[in-house]
Design a protein around this motif. Structure first.
Motif, PDB file in Angstrom:
ATOM      1  N   LEU A  74       0.836  -1.197   0.000  1.00 30.18           N
ATOM      2  CA  LEU A  74       0.000   0.000   0.000  1.00 30.18           C
ATOM      3  C   LEU A  74       0.878   1.258   0.000  1.00 30.18           C
ATOM      4  CD1 LEU A  74      -2.811   1.219   0.083  1.00 30.18           C
ATOM      5  CD2 LEU A  74      -2.713   1.074   2.573  1.00 30.18           C
ATOM      6  N   HIS A  75       1.907   1.277   0.838  1.00 30.51           N
ATOM      7  CA  HIS A  75       2.848   2.401   0.835  1.00 30.51           C
ATOM      8  C   HIS A  75       3.518   2.538  -0.536  1.00 30.51           C
ATOM      9  CE1 HIS A  75       2.488   2.503   5.217  1.00 30.51           C
ATOM     10  NE2 HIS A  75       3.119   3.662   5.193  1.00 30.51           N
ATOM     11  N   ALA A  76       3.937   1.399  -1.107  1.00 32.48           N
ATOM     12  CA  ALA A  76       4.621   1.432  -2.405  1.00 32.48           C
ATOM     13  C   ALA A  76       3.694   1.963  -3.503  1.00 32.48           C
ATOM     14  CB  ALA A  76       5.139   0.041  -2.770  1.00 32.48           C
ATOM     15  N   PHE A  77       2.451   1.505  -3.532  1.00 35.17           N
ATOM     16  CA  PHE A  77       1.504   1.990  -4.535  1.00 35.17           C
ATOM     17  C   PHE A  77       1.230   3.481  -4.355  1.00 35.17           C
ATOM     18  CE2 PHE A  77      -0.134  -2.529  -4.999  1.00 35.17           C
ATOM     19  CZ  PHE A  77       0.455  -2.707  -6.242  1.00 35.17           C
ATOM     20  N   TYR A  78       1.136   3.907  -3.120  1.00 37.57           N
ATOM     21  CA  TYR A  78       0.907   5.318  -2.832  1.00 37.57           C
ATOM     22  C   TYR A  78       2.096   6.148  -3.319  1.00 37.57           C
ATOM     23  CZ  TYR A  78      -1.278   9.205  -0.357  1.00 37.57           C
ATOM     24  OH  TYR A  78      -1.903  10.389  -0.059  1.00 37.57           O
ATOM     25  N   LEU A  79       3.314   5.682  -3.021  1.00 33.83           N
ATOM     26  CA  LEU A  79       4.515   6.392  -3.482  1.00 33.83           C
ATOM     27  C   LEU A  79       4.569   6.433  -5.009  1.00 33.83           C
ATOM     28  CD1 LEU A  79       7.039   4.957  -0.889  1.00 33.83           C
ATOM     29  CD2 LEU A  79       6.323   7.361  -1.060  1.00 33.83           C
ATOM     30  N   PHE A  80       4.211   5.314  -5.653  1.00 33.09           N
ATOM     31  CA  PHE A  80       4.176   5.298  -7.109  1.00 33.09           C
ATOM     32  C   PHE A  80       3.145   6.286  -7.640  1.00 33.09           C
ATOM     33  CE2 PHE A  80       2.070   3.927 -10.977  1.00 33.09           C
ATOM     34  CZ  PHE A  80       3.135   4.016 -11.865  1.00 33.09           C
ATOM     35  N   GLY A  81       1.975   6.338  -6.999  1.00 30.85           N
ATOM     36  CA  GLY A  81       0.948   7.296  -7.413  1.00 30.85           C
ATOM     37  C   GLY A  81       1.441   8.727  -7.295  1.00 30.85           C
ATOM     38  N   LEU A  82       2.167   9.022  -6.240  1.00 28.15           N
ATOM     39  CA  LEU A  82       2.765  10.355  -6.092  1.00 28.15           C
ATOM     40  C   LEU A  82       3.749  10.631  -7.211  1.00 28.15           C
ATOM     41  CD1 LEU A  82       3.417  10.564  -2.246  1.00 28.15           C
ATOM     42  CD2 LEU A  82       1.742  11.881  -3.562  1.00 28.15           C
ATOM     43  N   PHE A  83       4.552   9.622  -7.525  1.00 28.65           N
ATOM     44  CA  PHE A  83       5.536   9.789  -8.604  1.00 28.65           C
ATOM     45  C   PHE A  83       4.828  10.061  -9.928  1.00 28.65           C
ATOM     46  CE2 PHE A  83       8.348   8.292 -11.934  1.00 28.65           C
ATOM     47  CZ  PHE A  83       9.508   8.982 -11.616  1.00 28.65           C
ATOM     48  N   TRP A  84       3.795   9.285 -10.215  1.00 25.44           N
ATOM     49  CA  TRP A  84       3.055   9.475 -11.454  1.00 25.44           C
ATOM     50  C   TRP A  84       2.449  10.881 -11.498  1.00 25.44           C
ATOM     51  CZ3 TRP A  84      -2.049  10.645 -12.360  1.00 25.44           C
ATOM     52  CH2 TRP A  84      -2.465  10.559 -13.686  1.00 25.44           C
ATOM     53  N   PHE A  85       1.807  11.286 -10.413  1.00 29.90           N
ATOM     54  CA  PHE A  85       1.186  12.609 -10.332  1.00 29.90           C
ATOM     55  C   PHE A  85       2.232  13.705 -10.524  1.00 29.90           C
ATOM     56  CE2 PHE A  85      -0.602  16.307  -8.168  1.00 29.90           C
ATOM     57  CZ  PHE A  85      -1.890  16.336  -8.679  1.00 29.90           C
ATOM     58  N   TYR A  86       3.368  13.555  -9.873  1.00 33.80           N
ATOM     59  CA  TYR A  86       4.444  14.541  -9.972  1.00 33.80           C
ATOM     60  C   TYR A  86       4.946  14.646 -11.414  1.00 33.80           C
ATOM     61  CZ  TYR A  86       8.814  16.981  -9.052  1.00 33.80           C
ATOM     62  OH  TYR A  86       9.841  17.882  -9.068  1.00 33.80           O
ATOM     63  N   GLU A  87       5.189  13.503 -12.028  1.00 34.24           N
ATOM     64  CA  GLU A  87       5.682  13.489 -13.411  1.00 34.24           C
ATOM     65  C   GLU A  87       4.668  14.108 -14.367  1.00 34.24           C
ATOM     66  OE1 GLU A  87       8.736  12.091 -15.056  1.00 34.24           O
ATOM     67  OE2 GLU A  87       9.210  12.845 -13.057  1.00 34.24           O
ATOM     68  N   ARG A  88       3.420  13.880 -14.111  1.00 34.27           N
ATOM     69  CA  ARG A  88       2.373  14.363 -15.024  1.00 34.27           C
ATOM     70  C   ARG A  88       2.120  15.856 -14.883  1.00 34.27           C
ATOM     71  NH1 ARG A  88      -2.280  12.032 -17.959  1.00 34.27           N
ATOM     72  NH2 ARG A  88      -3.777  13.702 -18.078  1.00 34.27           N
ATOM     73  N   TYR A  89       2.143  16.370 -13.642  1.00 33.94           N
ATOM     74  CA  TYR A  89       1.696  17.741 -13.412  1.00 33.94           C
ATOM     75  C   TYR A  89       2.777  18.715 -12.954  1.00 33.94           C
ATOM     76  CZ  TYR A  89      -2.950  15.777 -13.834  1.00 33.94           C
ATOM     77  OH  TYR A  89      -4.065  15.144 -14.307  1.00 33.94           O
ATOM     78  N   ALA A  90       3.959  18.243 -12.636  1.00 31.01           N
ATOM     79  CA  ALA A  90       4.994  19.152 -12.111  1.00 31.01           C
ATOM     80  C   ALA A  90       5.445  20.184 -13.142  1.00 31.01           C
ATOM     81  CB  ALA A  90       6.208  18.367 -11.610  1.00 31.01           C
ATOM     82  N   SER A  91       5.335  19.852 -14.421  1.00 32.89           N
ATOM     83  CA  SER A  91       5.766  20.811 -15.436  1.00 32.89           C
ATOM     84  C   SER A  91       4.905  22.060 -15.459  1.00 32.89           C
ATOM     85  CB  SER A  91       5.750  20.137 -16.816  1.00 32.89           C
ATOM     86  OG  SER A  91       4.432  19.704 -17.123  1.00 32.89           O
ATOM     87  N   GLY A  92       3.724  21.977 -14.868  1.00 29.72           N
ATOM     88  CA  GLY A  92       2.831  23.134 -14.830  1.00 29.72           C
ATOM     89  C   GLY A  92       2.977  23.984 -13.582  1.00 29.72           C
ATOM     90  N   LYS A  93       4.070  23.750 -12.831  1.00 27.60           N
ATOM     91  CA  LYS A  93       4.266  24.505 -11.576  1.00 27.60           C
ATOM     92  C   LYS A  93       4.276  25.948 -11.831  1.00 27.60           C
ATOM     93  CE  LYS A  93       7.748  21.815  -9.897  1.00 27.60           C
ATOM     94  NZ  LYS A  93       8.780  21.428  -9.017  1.00 27.60           N
TER      95      LYS A  93
END
Length: 126
Positions: free
Chosen positions: A107-126
């Motif tokens: 569960l922790h690993a999936f959550y961390l992966f979800g954060l990574f995916w979210f970061y990769e997808r939306y961080a460019s719009g900071k």
């Protein structure tokens, strides 16, 4: 995403608090935690000379990764570190057939992966 920083802070907050909490509550009692881990892992194929240093390092790693997630410092490296740590913990849990611990670690690993995916997808719009 217009409010990326705020949204991303609140998305990473639960796992950051979980990791930091795991580490910080164990730091004052490292020797007791190490003895508990050594006893728990005695049926594992992993040799005790590897378990003992890891048991002293684990709370520090959990606390550091949790705090780094909380403050948002070097987020990609922190997420990679968290995923690597969860993988090591899953390996240890598999070696003693502690399936319920694996569920929490996954569960922790999936959550961390979800954060990574979210970061990769939306961080460019900071």
């Amino acid at each position: 995403m217009k409010d990326f920083k705020t949204v991303f802070f609140f998305l990473r907050l639960p796992v950051a608090v979980s990791l930091a909490g795991h580490g910080l509550v164990r730091l004052p009692k490292l020797a007791d935690f190490s003895n508990w881990m050594l006893t728990t892992m005695e049926k594992s194929v992993i040799p005790a000379p590897l378990i003992v240093p890891f048991s002293y390092l684990l709370p520090i790693l959990e606390a550091v990764i949790g705090v780094m997630l909380l403050i948002g410092w070097k987020i990609k490296h922190t997420l990679y570190s968290g995923l690597a740590l969860m993988s090591i913990l899953i390996l240890g849990s598999c070696s003693i057939e502690n399936w319920s611990a694996i569920e929490a670690q996954l569960l922790h690993a999936f959550y961390l992966f979800g954060l990574f995916w979210f970061y990769e997808r939306y961080a460019s719009g900071k």
